[in-house]
Enzyme design. Structure first.
Site, mmCIF file in Angstrom:
data_model
loop_
_atom_site.group_PDB
_atom_site.id
_atom_site.type_symbol
_atom_site.label_atom_id
_atom_site.label_comp_id
_atom_site.label_asym_id
_atom_site.label_seq_id
_atom_site.Cartn_x
_atom_site.Cartn_y
_atom_site.Cartn_z
ATOM 1 N N GLU A 1 0.845 -1.132 0.028
ATOM 2 C CA GLU A 1 -0.046 0.015 0.125
ATOM 3 C C GLU A 1 0.899 1.227 -0.173
ATOM 4 O O GLU A 1 1.391 1.340 0.906
ATOM 5 C CB GLU A 1 -0.653 0.052 1.293
ATOM 6 N N CYS B 1 -2.538 8.256 4.670
ATOM 7 C CA CYS B 1 -2.528 7.610 3.256
ATOM 8 C C CYS B 1 -3.785 8.237 2.446
ATOM 9 O O CYS B 1 -3.764 8.111 1.333
ATOM 10 C CB CYS B 1 -2.319 6.221 3.079
#
Ligand code: NAP
Length: 519
Positions: free
Chosen positions: A264, A301
């Site tokens: 990720e 994020c």
């Protein structure tokens, strides 16, 4: 009391002579003790132990593994304020955030425990035989998900608990039946040791094999790269930067036996506010937008790095008025702060600085920045499409719906996209929703992207470059499937089949039998 040692299964180890220290980002002071960087021989021991542990751990029942996950939660909880204080000292994040993230980590462990106790996640499928079929008999075919093997995990700096030692990658791997070798993040070494020790205590108390978990220390790429290359490692979970994730992905692809890497990475999480909604709710949305941009000093994020609107002067005026009230904060470490400074400097070459927030005190302090440009500016400056990790965002003022659609089409893969609009407007912009669905893992209506629920349906993933595998998620129970593969058993005697596939269904799980879901 922290030891600064590597955790190699049930032993601790400090063979190395090189020590590193965590730094308090608020003051710049080093934090004790000295942590010993792992040697290659310590890494080797950790992986060999994981490989041995896999031989038994892979066959443990859902109940037994769930007991282990629940015990990890109990041990982490028992660390109490010691854990919270170390978290705050190492990350510069406030106590409230530490408490919230600990709660999320515990509930994530318990969610997975419940999921594997129930057991139907293994996707058991049974196609019954037809011995009399002509011209050839049809065999008995049964399939289910089985664990891949030892998993290497790398956590990110910005979630010292929830995306770290006992975070989503570790928990989903352990739940799947895979031992974990975890590479500690140098930004929160003490937090990592505390949680790593809690995992080992839980493993001992619940009868797990030595090697089911190890924590190795390093502050460079050498040991991490060796972990990825190790032939006994069968998959990688990673959360962090694009540069780190892509490098690990490339290493894994070049192995004699390539392995899956679930990385990720960065994302700018575009937000679109449709014109009528912007007119009617502009003021409230301005405040909510700034709140989302500056939350956690922008170190999420899911931070909204890109706002797309059809040009609206009132919205721009509101932003100019509200941004100075928004405060920055202490960033996680010097490296991240330096990258933020560089990123905003580059942004100011291609976009106008619309407004800035207030600069707080502190060693790694950073202030909010809002930039603006138009559609042409956005398409002509490639670097404006890249993530600047921190409390900044870019507003793109489009002239028309056509420009908005063109911009959406030009986007690469992201974790999320948000669209604000009434149902009527959303229907009129259905083409925008169709484009965005192909670009992201989570399409959000009328909310900003920060805040990721840990649930069964959550998808925290998305097409490259947000991740290196768009077919999965790193948050939520679906993450378990990253560390399994389907195995089919043909004409296997019932007594030798895993319980999940035995004819009597002793675990009473949901299975697909001859195409029909039943117990
Ligand atoms: P990072 O610099 O990529 O580091 C993450 C971990 O990977 C560290 O342990 C690091 O080790 C290791 N590593 C980095 N490059 C490597 C390489 N080439 N080979 C082997 N190991 C390597 O990430 P970070 O420090 O957390 O920086 C923050 C970034 O993470 C931001 O850009 C943010 O967008 C991203 N992030 C993404 C998500 C998400 O869910 N997508 C979540 C959080 C953060 P060393 O530090 O010891 O070198």
């Amino acid at each position: 009391m922290l030891s600064g040692k590597n955790i190699i299964g049930f032993e601790t180890s400090s063979e190395g002579t090189v020590g590193i220290q965590a730094i308090n980002p608020a003051t710049g002071e080093p934090l004790g003790p000295l942590f010993f960087k792992a040697t290659h021989s310590e890494l080797e021991k950790a992986v060999i132990k994981a490989s041995e542990a896999f031989k038994t751990y892979r066959n443990f029942s859902g109940n037994k593994k769930a007991e282990f996950l629940e015990a990890i939660a109990t041990e982490i909880e028992a660390l109490g304020d010691t854990l919270l204080e170390r978290y705050v000292a190492e990350s510069g994040l406030p106590t409230g955030r530490a408490q919230g993230e600990r709660g999320r980590t515990l509930s994530q462990l318990r969610l997975f425990a419940g999921y594997i106790k129930e057991g139907s996640w293994v996707n058991a499928i049974i196609d019954t035989p037809q011995p009399d079929r002509q011209p050839l008999p049809k065999p008995d075919i049964r399939a289910m998900e089985r664990p891949l093997g030892p998993v290497g995990v790398f956590g990110a700096s910005n979630f010292p608990l929830a995306f770290s030692v006992a975070g989503g990658d570790t928990v989903s791997a352990l739940a799947a039946g895979c031992p974990v070798v975890y590479k500690a993040h140098p930004s929160h070494l003490g937090t990592s040791e505390l949680v790593g020790t809690a995992i080992i205590e839980a493993a001992k108390k619940t009868g797990m094999p030595d090697g089911v978990f190890s924590l190795i220390i390093d502050d460079g790429v050498e040991i991490g790269q060796a972990l990825v290359k190790h032939p006994q490692i069968k998959a990688i979970g990673f959360t962090g930067s694009y540069r780190g994730g892509k490098a690990i992905f490339d290493t894994a692809a070049l192995r004699p036996e390539p392995i899956p890497v679930y990385a990720e990475m960065g994302s700018i999480n575009p937000v679109f506010i449709l014109p009528k909604t912007l007119k009617e709710k502009g003021e409230a949305l301005t405040k909510a937008y700034l709140g989302s941009v500056t939350m956690g000093v922008g170190q999420f994020c899911t931070n909204p790095g890109l706002m797309v609107v059809q040009k609206d002067d009132t919205f721009i005026e509101n932003l100019k008025k509200e941004t100075p009230k928004a405060s920055g904060g202490i960033m996680l470490n010097r490296g991240i702060q330096a990258a933020y400074e560089k990123g905003i400097e580059q942004f100011s070459l291609g976009a106008e600085i619309l407004s800035t927030g207030t600069q707080p005190e502190g060693f790694t302090a950073a202030k909010p920045m809002i930039f603006s440009t138009d559609y042409a500016g956005f398409t002509e400056n490639e670097h404006l499409k890249e993530e600047v990790f921190g409390p900044s965002s870019l507003v793109v003022n489009c002239q028309s719906k056509e420009e908005i659609l063109k911009l959406a089409n030009e986007l690469s893969g992201h974790l999320t996209a948000s669209v604000f609009g009434t149902e009527e407007e959303l229907t009129a912009y259905a083409d925008l929703l169709q484009i965005l669905e192909q670009k992201v893992g989570r399409l959000i209506i009328n909310a900003f992207p920060t805040g990721v629920e840990v649930t069964h349906a959550m998808v925290h993933g998305g097409p490259f470059p947000a991740t290196t595998n768009s077919r999965s998620t790193s948050v939520g129970t679906l993450a378990i499937h990253r560390f399994t593969r389907p195995v089919c058993f043909q004409d296997m005697p019932d007594s030798l089949l895993p319980d999940e596939l035995k004819t009597a269904n002793p675990l009473n799980i949901w299975r697909k039998v001859d195409g029909e879901i039943r117990k």
